[in-house]
Design an enzyme around this catalytic site. Structure first.
Site, short mmCIF file in Angstrom:
data_model
loop_
_atom_site.label_atom_id
_atom_site.label_comp_id
_atom_site.label_asym_id
_atom_site.label_seq_id
_atom_site.Cartn_x
_atom_site.Cartn_y
_atom_site.Cartn_z
N CYS A 115 -36.79 -23.59 -8.50
CA CYS A 115 -35.65 -23.16 -9.32
C CYS A 115 -35.04 -24.32 -10.10
O CYS A 115 -34.27 -24.11 -11.03
CB CYS A 115 -34.59 -22.51 -8.45
SG CYS A 115 -35.21 -21.11 -7.51
N HIS A 255 -27.25 -23.21 -10.85
CA HIS A 255 -28.34 -22.29 -10.53
C HIS A 255 -27.75 -21.04 -9.88
O HIS A 255 -26.87 -21.14 -9.02
CB HIS A 255 -29.35 -22.97 -9.60
CG HIS A 255 -30.40 -22.03 -9.09
ND1 HIS A 255 -31.04 -21.13 -9.91
CD2 HIS A 255 -30.90 -21.84 -7.84
CE1 HIS A 255 -31.91 -20.43 -9.18
NE2 HIS A 255 -31.83 -20.84 -7.93
N ASN A 285 -31.35 -13.91 -8.74
CA ASN A 285 -31.90 -15.27 -8.83
C ASN A 285 -33.19 -15.21 -9.64
O ASN A 285 -34.21 -14.73 -9.15
CB ASN A 285 -32.14 -15.80 -7.42
CG ASN A 285 -32.73 -17.21 -7.41
OD1 ASN A 285 -33.10 -17.74 -8.47
ND2 ASN A 285 -32.82 -17.81 -6.25
C1 LIG Z 1 -30.54 -14.92 2.21
C2 LIG Z 1 -29.04 -14.88 2.40
C3 LIG Z 1 -28.38 -14.02 1.32
C4 LIG Z 1 -28.77 -14.27 3.75
O1 LIG Z 1 -27.39 -14.28 4.00
P1 LIG Z 1 -26.84 -14.72 5.42
O2 LIG Z 1 -25.41 -14.49 5.40
O3 LIG Z 1 -27.34 -16.12 5.65
O4 LIG Z 1 -27.51 -13.69 6.35
P2 LIG Z 1 -28.56 -13.90 7.54
O5 LIG Z 1 -29.91 -14.28 7.01
O6 LIG Z 1 -27.93 -14.80 8.55
O7 LIG Z 1 -28.65 -12.45 8.06
C5 LIG Z 1 -27.54 -11.78 8.58
C6 LIG Z 1 -27.99 -10.40 8.99
O8 LIG Z 1 -28.19 -9.61 7.80
C7 LIG Z 1 -29.45 -8.98 7.87
N1 LIG Z 1 -29.98 -8.83 6.51
C8 LIG Z 1 -30.75 -9.69 5.82
N2 LIG Z 1 -31.03 -9.17 4.61
C9 LIG Z 1 -30.41 -7.98 4.55
C10 LIG Z 1 -30.29 -6.99 3.56
N3 LIG Z 1 -30.88 -7.13 2.34
N4 LIG Z 1 -29.55 -5.89 3.81
C11 LIG Z 1 -28.94 -5.74 4.97
N5 LIG Z 1 -29.01 -6.64 5.96
C12 LIG Z 1 -29.72 -7.75 5.75
C13 LIG Z 1 -30.30 -9.89 8.70
O9 LIG Z 1 -31.38 -9.16 9.28
C14 LIG Z 1 -29.31 -10.35 9.75
O10 LIG Z 1 -29.19 -9.35 10.72
P3 LIG Z 1 -29.06 -9.74 12.27
O11 LIG Z 1 -27.79 -10.55 12.36
O12 LIG Z 1 -28.99 -8.40 12.92
O13 LIG Z 1 -30.28 -10.52 12.57
C15 LIG Z 1 -28.43 -16.31 2.35
O14 LIG Z 1 -28.83 -17.02 3.47
C16 LIG Z 1 -28.85 -17.08 1.13
O15 LIG Z 1 -28.54 -16.71 0.00
N6 LIG Z 1 -29.52 -18.21 1.32
C17 LIG Z 1 -29.91 -19.06 0.22
C18 LIG Z 1 -31.09 -18.50 -0.45
C19 LIG Z 1 -31.36 -19.17 -1.73
O16 LIG Z 1 -30.51 -19.76 -2.33
N7 LIG Z 1 -32.58 -19.08 -2.18
C20 LIG Z 1 -32.98 -19.53 -3.46
C21 LIG Z 1 -33.51 -20.87 -3.42
S1 LIG Z 1 -33.79 -21.40 -5.05
#
Ligand SMILES: CC(C)(COP(=O)(O)OP(=O)(O)OC[C@H]1O[C@@H](n2cnc3c(N)ncnc32)[C@H](O)[C@@H]1OP(=O)(O)O)[C@@H](O)C(=O)NCCC(=O)NCCS
Length: 331
Positions: A115, A255, A285
């Site tokens: 990215c 970003h 994204n």
């Molecule tokens: C991916 C992201 C949105 C997840 O958010 P989070 O608050 O960290 O959530 P978690 O991964 O800890 O998951 C929390 C819960 O939500 C659930 N969950 C994940 N995706 C889900 C979705 N689309 N819908 C509903 N629930 C979801 C998970 O299974 C987890 O459930 P559990 O607690 O029962 O295991 C976040 O971590 C993120 O944006 N990370 C950075 C990613 C990024 O920037 N990538 C680009 C790089 S260039």
């Protein structure tokens, strides 16, 4: 050749027609609009259609940029395509874009830093101009990242979208261009965003396909922590190099990976969110396309004006990061 500053003379975008909303995703996955909006700020994203390829999207955005600049494709001295989702592993997608544009014999290079690709590409372009090597450079951030997604994996597939954004820089002696920059990479964290199979480390195989190892794997929470740290740190470093402070910056173009990451950067930099250009709600994204798409949004909405100072800041697969302090040309 004395003109060593880079002036933005054109820009353009291409966004696929198909809009996929969170409500559409609710129908095919165990997810909800509420979860996606709360955890990421995304409401909808664009999905490339059957007729779209990475090269066709880059070409359409580039044609719009050339039109805006009043330039012909053969006026370009260099084409830089930033993408992690090229048409093919070989040949480089940049040569296909060069051919489709009709930019006969113009050098073209594909740059892949996740990215952060557009930030690396733009910084490269400014430096070629500063060195006096080239006068007119096209830089494109383009992705069809959705073709690398596992649509059963709700933790990744809700986050990404497709698009392309193109900018043309031209040498000038006006006071504008790159004021400060920082680029970085920490490959010890490479496993946090990875497509495990399909490259030389793990060539395509039936086993890999059966296990879905051709899709993007992402450790969301680890990337989130990294991004929250690196955006503020690299912004400060680039500003220090420019001899400027945050007060000198008119707009921050981060970003667009997650609204909460942008909010964390705003807290870290002690700035209101109103100083950031934000498009994540509409496009998700779009990886290397996210910063050029947001930059064009800021220009076309009239928020970014001549002489404005911009801070572009990104992070991505690698893991990589980069921040550029730029000054728009006078009117
Ligand atoms: C991916 C992201 C949105 C997840 O958010 P989070 O608050 O960290 O959530 P978690 O991964 O800890 O998951 C929390 C819960 O939500 C659930 N969950 C994940 N995706 C889900 C979705 N689309 N819908 C509903 N629930 C979801 C998970 O299974 C987890 O459930 P559990 O607690 O029962 O295991 C976040 O971590 C993120 O944006 N990370 C950075 C990613 C990024 O920037 N990538 C680009 C790089 S260039």
């Amino acid at each position: 050749m004395n003109a060593r500053n880079g002036r933005v003379v054109g820009w353009g975008t291409y966004l696929p027609e198909k809009v996929l909303t969170n409500f559409d995703l609710e129908k095919q996955l165990d997810t909800s609009d509420e979860w996606i909006v709360q955890r990421s700020g995304i409401r909808e994203r664009r999905i490339a259609g059957p007729g779209d390829t990475t090269s066709s999207m880059a070409t359409q955005a580039s044609r719009a940029a050339l039109d805006k600049a009043g330039l012909a494709p053969t006026d370009l001295d260099l084409i830089i395509i930033a993408s992690s989702s090229p048409d093919h592993l070989i040949p480089p997608v940049s040569s296909q874009v060069q051919y489709l544009l009709g930019a006969v014999d113009v050098p073209a290079v594909t740059l892949s830093t996740g990215c952060t690709g557009f930030v690396y590409g733009l910084s490269t372009a400014y430096h070629f101009i500063a060195a006096g090597a080239y006068r007119t450079i096209l830089v494109v951030g383009v992705e069809i990242i959705t073709r690398h997604l596992n649509w059963q994996d709700r933790s990744t597939c809700v986050l990404f979208g497709d698009g392309a954004g193109a900018f043309i820089l031209q040498a000038t002696d006006e006071p504008c261009g790159l004021r400060g920059f920082v680029l970085g990479s920490d490959g010890s964290l490479s496993h946090h965003i990875i497509i495990p199979a399909g490259g030389t480390a793990e060539p395509p195989s039936l086993e890999a396909l059966a296990e879905g190892r051709q899709y993007i794997y992402m450790n969301g929470p680890e990337v989130f922590k990294f991004a929250s740290r690196v955006l503020g740190r690299s912004s400060r470093q680039a500003l220090e190099q420019a001899g400027l402070t945050l007060e000198d910056v008119d707009w921050i173009i981060p970003h667009q990976a997650n609204l909460r990451i942008i909010q964390a950067a705003a807290r870290d930099l002690e700035l209101p969110l109103s100083r950031f250009i934000i498009t994540i709600d509409r496009y998700g994204n779009t990886s290397a396309a996210s910063i050029p798409l947001a930059w064009v949004d800021g220009l076309e909405s009239g928020r970014i004006k001549p002489d404005d100072t911009l801070l572009l800041v990104s992070f991505g697969a690698g893991l990589t990061w980069g921040a550029l302090v730029l000054q728009m040309a006078p009117a």
